[in-house]
Design a protein around this motif. Structure first.
Motif, short mmCIF file in Angstrom:
data_model
loop_
_atom_site.label_atom_id
_atom_site.label_comp_id
_atom_site.label_asym_id
_atom_site.label_seq_id
_atom_site.Cartn_x
_atom_site.Cartn_y
_atom_site.Cartn_z
N GLN A 442 10.84 3.31 -9.66
CA GLN A 442 9.53 2.86 -9.21
C GLN A 442 9.24 3.47 -7.84
N VAL A 443 8.21 4.28 -7.78
CA VAL A 443 7.89 5.05 -6.58
C VAL A 443 7.75 4.15 -5.36
N ALA A 444 7.18 2.97 -5.54
CA ALA A 444 6.91 2.09 -4.41
C ALA A 444 8.17 1.65 -3.68
N ARG A 445 9.31 1.80 -4.30
CA ARG A 445 10.56 1.34 -3.68
C ARG A 445 11.23 2.41 -2.83
N TYR A 446 10.60 3.59 -2.72
CA TYR A 446 11.19 4.69 -1.95
C TYR A 446 10.30 5.04 -0.77
N PRO A 447 10.86 5.04 0.44
CA PRO A 447 10.04 5.28 1.63
C PRO A 447 9.52 6.72 1.70
N GLY A 448 8.24 6.83 2.05
CA GLY A 448 7.67 8.16 2.29
C GLY A 448 7.07 8.86 1.09
N LEU A 449 7.23 8.29 -0.12
CA LEU A 449 6.65 8.93 -1.29
C LEU A 449 5.19 8.51 -1.45
N PRO A 450 4.30 9.43 -1.81
CA PRO A 450 2.90 9.04 -2.07
C PRO A 450 2.85 8.07 -3.25
N GLN A 451 2.04 7.03 -3.12
CA GLN A 451 1.90 6.04 -4.19
C GLN A 451 0.99 6.57 -5.28
N ARG A 452 1.43 6.45 -6.52
CA ARG A 452 0.66 6.97 -7.65
C ARG A 452 -0.40 5.99 -8.08
#
Length: 452
Positions: A442-452
């Protein structure tokens, strides 16, 4: 199905162990009868639906079997699931009751002595015929509610036996994986009951705690784990003499990782047998004796697969495994279920999982699965686990290292062909995980990644 399994087998043979507590099948039956009587007094009956989320314990097993013995429906949820997921599931299934523990457990803690509480909820009662429901792992999105029939579970027991069997009568199954997961319920509890084996719950999930649980058993032991656990176990010095086999599920081991495990002293030269399955459909394929490292062996005897030209794996199923409505239903159509995994099947029938179909990208004019990049990174001896994301044309890798002093980013990415090298490698103390132990995507759980 569960009540039948409980009442079969040798009455005096140990069937459940947690620390110093050991129950024979006769003692487990008596405990289940007492628990069923107490539940009946709270209004639980064959029309009831219970959200079931105690911490791992002897009482987890006793209360689950008691719910099913009463003919009620159990929705098995990991005790670490967030409250909003539990509330949403309760609304979908019409939950009448909830069985829960009032204390959380630290990540390294296995089972404890616990007295779960039963509380009433406002639901109208069960809305599906299945006796036991679970949620999917939720690695990429919100977990989805899944149901499997008793006939399907009976068939899975026979599939395991046909593939070599997870345990024999009188042996012990040490469960390091989550007791609330499909691997824990069916690979652990159901297999122990069906094969007259003993299910052993680990008090500690540290590598030494798991191997200590193995050593404490009399006779041959089969260890059920997830990939991250067995990779950590391979760093220890010596294997207990009674460790007969190691099985892992919930993610694939590459050939290099499997060879590293086999070379370790802690597992006595054993190659981890891999089991490939899903909460939605159960066992798909298995290589229980580790004969084909890096693969998941052969499809189960009852599995009817269709491998599409792009490698996408679909499975024949009479109905959708999902309970309720929503986007999950688009994975089942006209008798076929989309696993959203890509596989390769060689001429001998050996199955290799390549990665998720939504994880295939084009790099340097070549088709690459993100799982390939992750496997290359995990092959570095200092890296314990890795997950890779793509945003536009940018690759970002997040890694959890086992040896900070020995970690060298240039060496780690140097193992990769240039076109597969991440633009950024981010070291985290621990990678986010699902309650069942899988690395979360889940992208939201990783710092610095753009949210989809």
């Amino acid at each position: 199905m569960f009540p039948r399994l409980l009442r079969s087998g040798s009455a005096e043979r140990p069937v459940l162990r947690a620390g110093a507590v050991v129950l024979t099948r006769a003692e487990l039956r008596a405990a289940v009868t007492r628990a069923a009587g107490a539940l009946r007094e709270t209004g639980v009956g064959d029309c009831s639906c219970l959200l079931f989320r105690p911490v791992p314990s002897v009482e987890f097993v006793v209360r689950l079997l008691a719910v099913l013995d009463l003919g009620a429906q159990a929705v098995v949820l990991d005790h670490r699931l967030p409250g909003e997921v539990v509330t949403a599931v309760g609304s979908v299934v019409g939950a009448t009751h909830e069985i829960r523990s009032d204390r959380p457990l630290p990540p390294s803690r296995g089972c404890v002595v616990d007295r779960p509480v039963t509380v009433r909820r406002g639901g109208a009662g069960r809305r599906s015929a299945a006796s036991l429901l679970q949620v999917s792992s939720g690695t990429t999105s919100t977990p989805k509610l899944c149901a499997r029939s008793d006939a399907d579970i009976d068939g899975e027991i026979e599939d395991y036996r046909a593939l070599g069997g997870l345990a024999a009568p009188g042996e012990s199954i040490v469960l390091a994986a989550s007791l609330a997961s499909a691997w824990g319920v069916y690979g652990g509890l159901v297999t122990a009951l069906a094969n007259d084996a003993q299910l052993v719950l680990c008090e500690s999930l540290t590598p030494r705690g798991v191997l200590g649980a193995v050593e404490a058993c009399a006779g041959p032991v089969r260890l059920l784990s997830v990939p991250s656990q067995v990779l950590m176990l391979s760093s220890l010095a010596a294997a207990p003499a009674n460790l007969h086999a190691v099985y892992t599920s919930g993610g694939g081991l590459s050939r290099e990782e499997a060879d590293r495990i086999a070379a370790s002293a802690s597992l006595g030269g054993r190659t981890a047998g891999q089991v490939y399955g899903m909460t939605e459909v159960g066992l798909i394929a298995a290589d229980l004796d580790g004969a084909t490292p890096g693969s998941v062996g052969r499809f189960g005897p009852r599995v009817r697969p269709s491998v599409r030209p792009d490698g996408a794996l679909w499975l024949a199923r009479e109905a959708s495994p999902y309970v309720g409505h929503g986007s999950a239903d688009d994975r089942w159509s006209d008798g076929w279920f989309d696993t959203r995994d890509a596989v390769r099947v060689d001429d001998g029938g050996t199955v290799t999982v390549l990665g998720r179909t939504d994880g295939q990208i084009s790099l340097g004019g070549k088709k690459v699965y993100l799982a390939e990049i992750e496997a290359h990174l995990r092959a570095d001896p200092s890296i314990q686990d890795a997950v890779v994301f793509i945003t536009g044309m940018r690759l970002d890798a997040f890694v959890q290292v086992r040896d900070e002093a020995g970690y060298d980013e240039r060496r780690a990415i140097g193992r990769l062909p240039e076109y597969m090298r991440p633009h950024g490698v981010h070291v985290l103390p621990d990678l986010p995980r699902t309650p069942s132990g899988k690395v979360s995507r889940q992208v939201a759980r990783y710092p610095g990644l753009p949210q989809r």
